[in-house]
Design an enzyme around this catalytic site. Structure first.
Site, short mmCIF file in Angstrom:
data_model
loop_
_atom_site.label_atom_id
_atom_site.label_comp_id
_atom_site.label_asym_id
_atom_site.label_seq_id
_atom_site.Cartn_x
_atom_site.Cartn_y
_atom_site.Cartn_z
N LYS A 141 0.85 -1.19 0.00
CA LYS A 141 0.00 0.00 0.00
C LYS A 141 0.89 1.24 0.00
O LYS A 141 1.79 1.37 0.84
CB LYS A 141 -0.92 0.02 1.22
N ASP A 162 -13.49 1.58 11.29
CA ASP A 162 -13.62 1.82 9.85
C ASP A 162 -14.02 0.53 9.14
O ASP A 162 -13.44 0.15 8.13
CB ASP A 162 -12.32 2.37 9.27
#
Length: 397
Positions: free
Chosen positions: A17, A119
């Site tokens: 990422k 989240d």
């Protein structure tokens, strides 16, 4: 996101990422701190044995920040799967995904660090090569006893608005695990109906958009989406699988559906086998000894112990307040006294009580308080210290 092959330690595929290139320098530094936190949280969860967590392996430094190396999930994420099913997933598949994510959340909530994901959303639910669901992206996780300044981007709010609980939208700094349950309720609603909960009329039930939704599942989703955090399955310890399994068929140890009473009446041999197994199980439990009390029984014992402790403390405080015991002294003249007891006639004679005998005592004093606790001043002709009650009752005065 990038797909790469790790060659340093063992040959395997990993996901990398990278922060967006258009982020300011200070925000990229904050993202790097989030990456480091995600590595720490994943390491703690792995150490505690939390299941179905996408592990963050390491962070590799580059010229303008950090790259986060993650476990590779080859079958994509739930957001991509939902895009292929615009009217919702099959019920069995939606339930399996929800239960798996709940197991991951339970492992995080039960950790000593009290980790709250904050989240939960379809793009953070990924699938491995066998199609098993995993929960990822703990970069926004709330960790107990740590500052929350590293868990939000500058100028932004914690979580994704479409899945954030009402208390998150209000900007409350500390949230309970109920926030994750609300987000998962939004995800489950979307898996069942194909629509996002915050894009429909408030209070819409899944069964109104998908009539074949079972009533017990519809109730579970509604409770998960409650505005008050405390009313979401009692917030912390009671999880959605209990509601999901409420109406499911009972299963025995072999995984087959347990027979109903009507079936047992039609099959006497099957009923006899069940009785024998139950008797064997009781014998094994009896041989193992008493089990440690759990649940309500354990809570009752704790409450009783606390009440007893408070009562003893109050008694000690009262004794200190009263001070030393004051006795009422009575003078007993000298003379013969009948001591001991006749065990043949006196059923209350205690162990070690001397038989009846006559002793001559000089003048002495006895004293007793309201509780009949006596103190004797004087010398007895036998080797025992008589009580005031026996002396007063038998003295020839």
């Amino acid at each position: 996101m990038w797909l790469a092959e790790e060659l340093t330690f063992r040959q395997r595929l990993v996901a990398i990422k990278e922060p967006r290139a258009d982020l300011p320098v200070d925000v990229r530094e904050e993202v790097g701190q989030r990456y480091q936190r995600e590595i720490m949280v994943c390491a703690e969860l792995e150490k505690a044995g939390a299941p179905h967590i996408v592990r963050a392996l390491t962070a590799e430094p580059v010229a303008d920040g950090l790259l986060l190396v993650l476990t590779y999930m080859p079958n994509g994420d739930l957001a991509h799967l939902l895009s292929q099913h615009p009217h919702g997933l099959p019920l069995a598949q939606a339930l399996a995904i929800a239960q798996t994510v709940l197991a991951a959340l339970q492992g995080a909530h039960a950790h000593p660090l009290e980790i709250v994901h904050r989240d939960v959303k379809p793009s953070n639910i990924l699938f491995d090569g066998q199609g098993q669901a995993y929960l990822g992206d703990f970069g926004l996780a709330q960790v107990a006893n740590t500052s929350g300044s590293l868990t939000r981007l500058r100028g932004g709010s914690v979580g994704t608005p479409l899945y954030a609980a009402p208390e998150q939208e209000k900007g409350i700094g500390y949230v309970t695990p109920g926030a994750d349950l609300y987000a998962l309720g939004c995800v489950l609603f979307e898996m069942l109906t194909g629509k996002r909960y915050k894009r429909v009329k408030p209070g819409t039930r899944a069964s109104s958009l998908r009539p074949e939704t079972p009533a017990w599942l519809d109730e579970a989703v509604e409770r998960a989406l409650a505005d008050e955090a405390w009313s979401r399955w009692e917030a912390r310890r009671r999880w959605l699988p209990r509601w999901m399994q409420k109406r499911r068929k009972r299963r025995n140890v072999n995984g087959r559906a347990a027979p109903r009473q009507a079936e047992l009446k039609r099959q006497p041999e099957l009923a006899r086998q069940r009785r024998e197994r139950a008797a064997k199980r009781r014998r094994v439990e009896a041989a193992a000894g008493p089990r440690t009390p759990k649940g309500a029984e354990r809570e009752r014992q704790v409450r009783e112990a606390e009440v007893a402790r408070q009562a003893e403390l109050k008694r000690q405080q009262e004794a200190v307040r009263r001070g030393p015991i004051e006795f009422d002294w009575v003078d007993i003249p000298a003379g013969p006294f009948l001591m001991g007891s006749d065990k043949k006639k006196d059923s209350d004679a205690g162990y070690g009580e001397l038989p009846q005998h006559t002793v001559t005592l000089p003048m002495y004093r006895i004293g007793a308080d309201a509780g009949d606790k006596c103190a004797v001043q004087g010398i007895c002709g036998c080797d025992r210290l008589p009580s005031a009650k026996s002396l007063v009752g038998r003295a020839d005065t």
